[in-house]
Design a protein around this motif. Structure first.
Motif, PDB file in Angstrom:
ATOM      1  N   TYR A  78       0.610  -7.975  -4.222  1.00 33.08           N
ATOM      2  CA  TYR A  78      -0.619  -7.406  -4.756  1.00 33.08           C
ATOM      3  C   TYR A  78      -0.940  -6.093  -4.080  1.00 33.08           C
ATOM      4  N   LEU A  79      -1.783  -5.340  -4.742  1.00 32.43           N
ATOM      5  CA  LEU A  79      -2.259  -4.052  -4.257  1.00 32.43           C
ATOM      6  C   LEU A  79      -3.776  -4.132  -4.209  1.00 32.43           C
ATOM      7  N   GLY A 105       0.837  -1.196   0.000  1.00 26.44           N
ATOM      8  CA  GLY A 105       0.000   0.000   0.000  1.00 26.44           C
ATOM      9  C   GLY A 105       0.870   1.243   0.000  1.00 26.44           C
ATOM     10  N   TYR A 106       0.349   2.326  -0.551  1.00 27.91           N
ATOM     11  CA  TYR A 106       1.113   3.567  -0.601  1.00 27.91           C
ATOM     12  C   TYR A 106       0.161   4.753  -0.576  1.00 27.91           C
ATOM     13  N   ALA A 107       0.691   5.880  -0.136  1.00 27.83           N
ATOM     14  CA  ALA A 107      -0.080   7.125  -0.102  1.00 27.83           C
ATOM     15  C   ALA A 107       0.908   8.282  -0.209  1.00 27.83           C
ATOM     16  N   VAL A 108       0.527   9.297  -0.965  1.00 27.24           N
ATOM     17  CA  VAL A 108       1.363  10.484  -1.147  1.00 27.24           C
ATOM     18  C   VAL A 108       0.505  11.714  -0.896  1.00 27.24           C
ATOM     19  N   ALA A 147      -6.084   6.985  -9.921  1.00 31.25           N
ATOM     20  CA  ALA A 147      -4.670   7.358  -9.819  1.00 31.25           C
ATOM     21  C   ALA A 147      -3.833   6.164  -9.371  1.00 31.25           C
ATOM     22  N   SER A 148      -4.316   5.406  -8.401  1.00 32.28           N
ATOM     23  CA  SER A 148      -3.590   4.231  -7.927  1.00 32.28           C
ATOM     24  C   SER A 148      -3.546   3.150  -9.002  1.00 32.28           C
ATOM     25  N   GLU A 149      -4.616   3.003  -9.758  1.00 28.68           N
ATOM     26  CA  GLU A 149      -4.596   2.061 -10.881  1.00 28.68           C
ATOM     27  C   GLU A 149      -3.502   2.439 -11.868  1.00 28.68           C
ATOM     28  N   GLY A 150      -3.351   3.743 -12.116  1.00 25.61           N
ATOM     29  CA  GLY A 150      -2.317   4.208 -13.033  1.00 25.61           C
ATOM     30  C   GLY A 150      -0.916   3.886 -12.532  1.00 25.61           C
ATOM     31  N   VAL A 151      -0.685   4.081 -11.244  1.00 24.92           N
ATOM     32  CA  VAL A 151       0.613   3.751 -10.646  1.00 24.92           C
ATOM     33  C   VAL A 151       0.871   2.250 -10.787  1.00 24.92           C
ATOM     34  N   ALA A 152      -0.133   1.446 -10.479  1.00 26.56           N
ATOM     35  CA  ALA A 152       0.023  -0.008 -10.558  1.00 26.56           C
ATOM     36  C   ALA A 152       0.388  -0.454 -11.977  1.00 26.56           C
ATOM     37  N   PHE A 158       2.049  -4.007 -12.749  1.00 21.08           N
ATOM     38  CA  PHE A 158       1.041  -4.855 -12.129  1.00 21.08           C
ATOM     39  C   PHE A 158      -0.085  -5.102 -13.124  1.00 21.08           C
ATOM     40  N   ALA A 159      -0.614  -6.301 -13.112  1.00 22.58           N
ATOM     41  CA  ALA A 159      -1.800  -6.631 -13.892  1.00 22.58           C
ATOM     42  C   ALA A 159      -3.009  -6.395 -13.005  1.00 22.58           C
ATOM     43  N   LEU A 160      -4.031  -5.754 -13.536  1.00 26.02           N
ATOM     44  CA  LEU A 160      -5.217  -5.457 -12.738  1.00 26.02           C
ATOM     45  C   LEU A 160      -6.284  -6.521 -12.956  1.00 26.02           C
ATOM     46  N   ARG A 161      -6.755  -7.064 -11.830  1.00 27.10           N
ATOM     47  CA  ARG A 161      -7.840  -8.064 -11.853  1.00 27.10           C
ATOM     48  C   ARG A 161      -8.754  -7.755 -10.682  1.00 27.10           C
ATOM     49  N   ASP A 162     -10.011  -7.505 -10.963  1.00 28.90           N
ATOM     50  CA  ASP A 162     -10.991  -7.239  -9.897  1.00 28.90           C
ATOM     51  C   ASP A 162     -10.521  -6.153  -8.938  1.00 28.90           C
ATOM     52  N   HIS A 163     -10.009  -5.074  -9.486  1.00 31.04           N
ATOM     53  CA  HIS A 163      -9.576  -3.902  -8.715  1.00 31.04           C
ATOM     54  C   HIS A 163      -8.445  -4.210  -7.746  1.00 31.04           C
ATOM     55  N   ALA A 164      -7.662  -5.211  -8.081  1.00 26.52           N
ATOM     56  CA  ALA A 164      -6.438  -5.482  -7.333  1.00 26.52           C
ATOM     57  C   ALA A 164      -5.315  -5.569  -8.343  1.00 26.52           C
TER      58      ALA A 164
END
Length: 158
Positions: A128-129, A95-98, A137-142, A147-153
């Motif tokens: 995983y995230l 997890g991350y936050a800026v 924005a977090s999807e963009g970072v991932a 990272f591959a996105l599956r079901d919002h992870a």
């Protein structure tokens, strides 16, 4: 300053310490960070959350770092927590936050790439995230970090 330092392109990561409690409080005073960053209900108070992260790191169950800019100002937080897995594979939840005024400057993606590299150095093959459906924005970072996105992870599975 305290603990291990990891250089990133536009700053550095440093182990969280209990001295970071005021920064952690200011981070979670931001409504979107408070909303999107997953914490247990009993970790809502900044001191308790910071102490949990310090203890987790000391026990080897987590990596928890403050993200600093090149001027040594804290701009964010990144953490990786060891999570149970139904297989023999070791899995980490990152997890991350800026802070808002430091977003779109590469801090999250540079910190995430440093964590990925660090985990791979220790033969960690799954991370995983948890990403909220509303957190584009977090999807963009991932995605930027592979990272591959599956079901919002986001999943990293080399």
């Amino acid at each position: 300053m305290h603990g291990r330092i990891v250089s990133i392109e536009n700053g550095f990561l440093q182990d969280i310490s209990i001295k970071d409690v005021d920064f952690i409080k200011s981070l979670f005073d931001e409504p979107d960070i408070d909303f999107f960053y997953v914490r247990q209900p009993y970790h809502r108070e900044a001191f308790v959350f910071t102490q949990f992260m310090v203890d987790s790191q000391e026990r080897g169950r987590g990596l928890n770092d403050i993200i600093y800019n090149e001027q040594g100002e804290p701009v964010g937080l990144i953490s990786a927590e060891l999570v149970p897995s139904d297989s023999e594979r070791v899995r980490w939840n990152i997890g991350y936050a800026v802070l808002p005024k430091y977003r779109h400057q590469g801090y999250a993606s540079n910190a995430l790439n440093a964590y990925i590299y660090n985990l791979q150095e220790f033969s960690i093959n799954t991370a995983y995230l948890d990403i909220s459906v509303d957190n584009k924005a977090s999807e963009g970072v991932a995605k930027k970090c592979g990272f591959a996105l599956r079901d919002h992870a986001g999943f990293m599975d080399p």
